[in-house]
Design a protein around this motif. Sequence first.
Motif, PDB file in Angstrom:
ATOM      1  N   LEU A  72     -17.319 -59.155  37.510  1.00 44.13           N
ATOM      2  CA  LEU A  72     -17.546 -58.495  36.232  1.00 44.13           C
ATOM      3  C   LEU A  72     -19.014 -58.111  36.198  1.00 44.13           C
ATOM      4  N   VAL A  73     -19.284 -56.817  36.217  1.00 45.82           N
ATOM      5  CA  VAL A  73     -20.643 -56.297  36.157  1.00 45.82           C
ATOM      6  C   VAL A  73     -20.890 -55.820  34.740  1.00 45.82           C
ATOM      7  N   PHE A  74     -21.944 -56.328  34.091  1.00 47.43           N
ATOM      8  CA  PHE A  74     -22.157 -55.988  32.684  1.00 47.43           C
ATOM      9  C   PHE A  74     -23.589 -55.543  32.422  1.00 47.43           C
TER      10      PHE A  74
ATOM     11  N   LYS B 202     -17.745 -53.604  33.728  1.00 46.41           N
ATOM     12  CA  LYS B 202     -16.747 -53.043  34.631  1.00 46.41           C
ATOM     13  C   LYS B 202     -16.268 -54.122  35.580  1.00 46.41           C
ATOM     14  N   GLU B 203     -14.968 -54.143  35.839  1.00 50.72           N
ATOM     15  CA  GLU B 203     -14.409 -55.037  36.847  1.00 50.72           C
ATOM     16  C   GLU B 203     -14.476 -54.362  38.210  1.00 50.72           C
TER      17      GLU B 203
ATOM     18  N   THR C 229     -11.215 -50.642  35.798  1.00 48.49           N
ATOM     19  CA  THR C 229     -11.158 -51.157  34.439  1.00 48.49           C
ATOM     20  C   THR C 229     -12.567 -51.346  33.899  1.00 48.49           C
ATOM     21  N   TYR C 230     -12.848 -50.709  32.779  1.00 50.89           N
ATOM     22  CA  TYR C 230     -14.118 -50.852  32.069  1.00 50.89           C
ATOM     23  C   TYR C 230     -13.841 -51.615  30.782  1.00 50.89           C
TER      24      TYR C 230
ATOM     25  N   VAL D 194     -25.241 -46.639  33.519  1.00 54.78           N
ATOM     26  CA  VAL D 194     -24.294 -45.585  33.911  1.00 54.78           C
ATOM     27  C   VAL D 194     -23.173 -46.154  34.767  1.00 54.78           C
ATOM     28  N   ALA D 195     -23.475 -47.203  35.546  1.00 52.89           N
ATOM     29  CA  ALA D 195     -22.488 -47.781  36.456  1.00 52.89           C
ATOM     30  C   ALA D 195     -21.340 -48.472  35.740  1.00 52.89           C
TER      31      ALA D 195
END
Length: 279
Positions: A80-82, A88-89, A128-129, A238-239
């Motif tokens: 999980l990047v936040f 975003k997964e 998935t966001y 943005v990512a």
Amino acid sequence: MKTYLITLLTTGWLAALSATAQTTQSGSPISGKITYEGMRRIDRSQMRMVVNGQEVRPGSAGAPEAPEGMPEVISFTQKLVFAGTMAKEERDRPQNMMFRQNRGGDNADNAGGPPRGMRMSPPFEQDTYLDLANRKRIDVMTVKRDSTSQIYRSEKPMPTASDWQTSDKTKKIAGFTCHKATATHRKETYTIWYTTDLPFTYSPVADLTPPAGVVLQIESDNQSFKATGISKEAVDAVAVEPPASAKVISAEEMEQVRRKSMADFRQRMMSSMPGMERN
């Protein structure tokens, strides 16, 4: 030839996260990454094979058994990047994989040899966001065919487990104090460990999202996720934003697009492959 398609976290950062919600003390949005190691057991009862253009269950009347070499368990990494209120997964493999197996002796290249298997990617990409502030999941699907591609987007609320049962038991995972809970999903009982010391709500199993908190470990007899690392690092906002060019459709329409994409892919493959299976 028969072919089947088938943590480390510093104490200082923990304190900062708990005290400042979605921003650091300097006012800048927080960002980072949670890494999970996952396991999923393949449910062969849910498999389908395409034989002479018809979907059948492996082992049913007139259908072959599941291909040799088909794995019983799939292991993978999910992140999980936040950044700020978005996330975003990311996965180290597609959600839906296809398995192709050529049995020995069915073709000249492998005549008399052992079965050969290979994994294939599906005819679309899924991402998935998450809108953490508004507790929404945003699914993005990119369908590719020949040299063209179409991007679709659908939104839905984060689901919350209906039979969430808490416990007074706690333990540390990746530096965070986690509370124990249990819940049921698809007739399976899950043991869940979640922390309320992170400034958002999330679960790697979407249908078992807690009322509040981040799930760092969750397991049942057939799947599991465990956070092995939580890092504070710069993430470009943005990512973790879904592409602005995506066509907005409903979740039901998204499922229809997925099914049509799979059907078109199978049809193209049928001309050269007698059978296919997906998992």
